[in-house]
Design a protein around this motif. Structure first.
Motif, mmCIF file in Angstrom:
data_model
loop_
_atom_site.group_PDB
_atom_site.id
_atom_site.type_symbol
_atom_site.label_atom_id
_atom_site.label_comp_id
_atom_site.label_asym_id
_atom_site.label_seq_id
_atom_site.Cartn_x
_atom_site.Cartn_y
_atom_site.Cartn_z
ATOM 1 N N ASP A 165 41.918 41.233 -30.971
ATOM 2 C CA ASP A 165 43.018 40.315 -31.071
ATOM 3 C C ASP A 165 43.600 39.974 -29.759
ATOM 4 O O ASP A 165 44.439 39.144 -29.388
ATOM 5 C CB ASP A 165 44.130 40.663 -32.198
ATOM 6 C CG ASP A 165 43.963 40.327 -33.443
ATOM 7 O OD1 ASP A 165 42.811 39.763 -33.910
ATOM 8 O OD2 ASP A 165 44.587 40.633 -34.500
ATOM 9 N N LEU A 166 43.172 40.693 -28.775
ATOM 10 C CA LEU A 166 43.465 40.412 -27.435
ATOM 11 C C LEU A 166 43.014 39.199 -26.833
ATOM 12 O O LEU A 166 42.042 38.506 -27.303
ATOM 13 C CB LEU A 166 42.761 41.538 -26.508
ATOM 14 C CG LEU A 166 43.239 42.863 -26.467
ATOM 15 C CD1 LEU A 166 42.471 43.833 -25.682
ATOM 16 C CD2 LEU A 166 44.860 43.259 -26.111
ATOM 17 N N TYR A 167 43.906 38.267 -26.270
ATOM 18 C CA TYR A 167 43.541 36.963 -25.728
ATOM 19 C C TYR A 167 43.176 36.194 -26.962
ATOM 20 O O TYR A 167 42.501 35.252 -26.642
ATOM 21 C CB TYR A 167 42.514 37.189 -24.758
ATOM 22 C CG TYR A 167 42.700 35.685 -23.679
ATOM 23 C CD1 TYR A 167 43.836 35.316 -23.096
ATOM 24 C CD2 TYR A 167 41.346 35.228 -23.560
ATOM 25 C CE1 TYR A 167 43.633 34.276 -22.417
ATOM 26 C CE2 TYR A 167 41.247 33.821 -22.556
ATOM 27 C CZ TYR A 167 42.566 33.644 -22.175
ATOM 28 O OH TYR A 167 42.538 32.347 -21.463
ATOM 29 N N LYS A 168 43.796 36.270 -27.991
ATOM 30 C CA LYS A 168 43.348 35.479 -29.083
ATOM 31 C C LYS A 168 43.829 33.801 -29.029
ATOM 32 O O LYS A 168 45.075 33.818 -28.716
ATOM 33 C CB LYS A 168 44.258 36.157 -30.489
ATOM 34 C CG LYS A 168 43.796 35.603 -31.738
ATOM 35 C CD LYS A 168 44.385 36.087 -32.933
ATOM 36 C CE LYS A 168 43.918 35.723 -34.485
ATOM 37 N NZ LYS A 168 44.593 36.090 -35.510
ATOM 38 N N ASP A 169 42.923 33.234 -29.288
ATOM 39 C CA ASP A 169 43.207 31.651 -29.054
ATOM 40 C C ASP A 169 43.130 31.092 -27.670
ATOM 41 O O ASP A 169 43.810 30.095 -27.416
ATOM 42 C CB ASP A 169 44.355 31.037 -29.828
ATOM 43 C CG ASP A 169 44.083 31.589 -31.321
ATOM 44 O OD1 ASP A 169 43.204 31.308 -31.841
ATOM 45 O OD2 ASP A 169 45.078 31.948 -32.030
ATOM 46 N N GLY A 170 42.920 32.247 -26.844
ATOM 47 C CA GLY A 170 43.033 31.930 -25.267
ATOM 48 C C GLY A 170 41.979 30.883 -24.863
ATOM 49 O O GLY A 170 40.834 30.895 -25.392
ATOM 50 N N LEU A 171 42.127 30.308 -23.638
ATOM 51 C CA LEU A 171 41.349 29.242 -23.311
ATOM 52 C C LEU A 171 40.067 30.127 -22.696
ATOM 53 O O LEU A 171 40.255 31.055 -21.938
ATOM 54 C CB LEU A 171 42.006 28.593 -21.989
ATOM 55 C CG LEU A 171 41.356 27.410 -21.219
ATOM 56 C CD1 LEU A 171 41.163 26.143 -22.109
ATOM 57 C CD2 LEU A 171 42.268 27.028 -19.982
ATOM 58 N N ASN A 172 38.878 29.572 -22.843
ATOM 59 C CA ASN A 172 37.661 29.945 -22.602
ATOM 60 C C ASN A 172 37.721 31.501 -23.013
ATOM 61 O O ASN A 172 37.099 32.409 -22.309
ATOM 62 C CB ASN A 172 37.468 30.035 -21.183
ATOM 63 C CG ASN A 172 37.324 28.714 -20.614
ATOM 64 O OD1 ASN A 172 36.491 27.676 -21.185
ATOM 65 N ND2 ASN A 172 37.787 28.383 -19.246
#
Length: 348
Positions: A165-172
């Motif tokens: 779930d780290l940087y979930k839905d993050g850009l690129n």
């Protein structure tokens, strides 16, 4: 002392209460501690070092207040090799600043000097509250950890999120996924599934909204043992500095957060990195405090949406902080009341 021996000693002297979930987390931490106690084969400043067998660290995740930071601090204390404890966000900011200086000096691999300085200094990094919300961190952290692991540095980190779930839905985000695979491959991932929220226990039955001042120094001491490492948040090219910060708890005055030209981006960064905010010296707000009042409304909205625990001292009760509907303050007053409820605060 082993991790189990150190934990047992703290239970025996009354510093800690026994907790089965915390005791279960001692085994992976001890596995890494015992490995570090053995002589390591390393090259000059880590160059040419043979990749160590076994795990390169522990990723300890779970809900807020379960004791993750406490266990990490115990590991830091028990580490038989040079160890540094640092908030993850502060470490990444230092990496970015070092890379900027290296680029200015014409260094081809701008990350290498920073990584090698860490490798030369420590064999263990203890990161509190790993979370990735910034694309620049997301694009950097994989290369940085690869260099640190290759140089024989081990990592013990806490997080509120499972690695996936780290940087979930993050850009690129696709470019970030190899880092998640590295964490799961090189580190022991352990969930601290304690049922008890010790931070809420410390606040249970305690007043969280003080009119005309209050014993906030005592609250701060109870939540942090009086320790402070500070926290600097990099927001849109400038720094937001919190002098009082430890283990997810921050303390700041109304003037610090609302008396300066801060905005939603600053408060979002604050909410991402702080789980408890002690906010002091909130005055009554009238038309003379137009800018400050608008910032205060934005701050409370942001903390509310992020379910940050708020402990506050103010000149008046929430409904009396702003006369009438000068600043459309009714919603803010309602949220301040709701945030005083027993058990308020996020667990993600």
């Amino acid at each position: 002392m082993t991790m189990q021996e150190l934990y047992a000693a703290r239970v025996a002297d009354g510093t800690l209460s026994p907790d089965p979930a915390q005791e279960a987390a001692l085994a992976p931490l001890e596995r890494v501690r015992a490995k570090l106690a053995k002589p390591a084969r390393r090259g000059f400043l880590g160059f040419g070092a043979k990749a160590p067998e076994g795990p390169s660290g522990v990723y300890l995740w779970g809900g807020v207040g379960r004791g993750k930071s406490m266990l990490m601090d115990l590991f830091h204390e028990a580490a038989p090799v040079p160890s540094r404890r640092v908030h993850f966000h502060a470490f990444m900011q230092a990496a970015h600043e070092a890379m900027h200086e290296a680029r200015a000096a014409g260094t081809r691999d701008a990350l290498a000097p920073f990584a090698q300085s860490v490798i030369a200094e420590v064999r263990v990094l203890c990161f509190d509250e790993m979370q990735i919300t910034d694309i620049t961190d997301a694009m950097l952290v994989g290369r940085l950890f690869e260099k640190l692991f290759a140089g024989g540095v081990h990592v013990v980190t806490t997080s509120n999120r499972v690695p996936d779930d780290l940087y979930k839905d993050g850009l690129n985000r696709a470019l970030f996924l190899p880092f998640i695979d590295m964490v799961k491959d090189r580190m022991i991932v352990h969930e601290l599934a304690a049922a008890r929220d010790y931070r809420q226990d410390r606040l249970s039955g305690q007043q969280t909204y003080f009119v005309g001042g209050g014993a906030l120094d005592e609250v701060w001491a109870a939540l942090t043992s009086g320790a402070s490492e500070g926290l600097t948040l990099r927001v849109k090219g400038r720094d937001l500095r919190l002098d009082d910060f430890a283990s997810g708890v921050a303390r700041a005055s109304f003037a610090d957060l609302c008396g300066r030209p801060l905005g939603a981006a600053d408060y979002l960064a604050l909410a991402r990195n702080v789980r408890v905010l002690i906010l002091t010296d909130v005055p009554k707000l009238d038309r003379r405090h137009g800018n400050e009042a608008r910032r205060f409304v934005t701050l409370i909205d942001t903390l509310y949406e992020a379910r940050v625990k708020l402990i506050i001292s103010a000149e008046a009760e929430p409904e009396a902080l702003s006369p009438g509907d000068v600043f459309e303050f009714e919603r803010t007053a309602s949220r301040l009341r709701e945030m005083q409820a027993e058990g308020w605060g996020g667990t993600d």
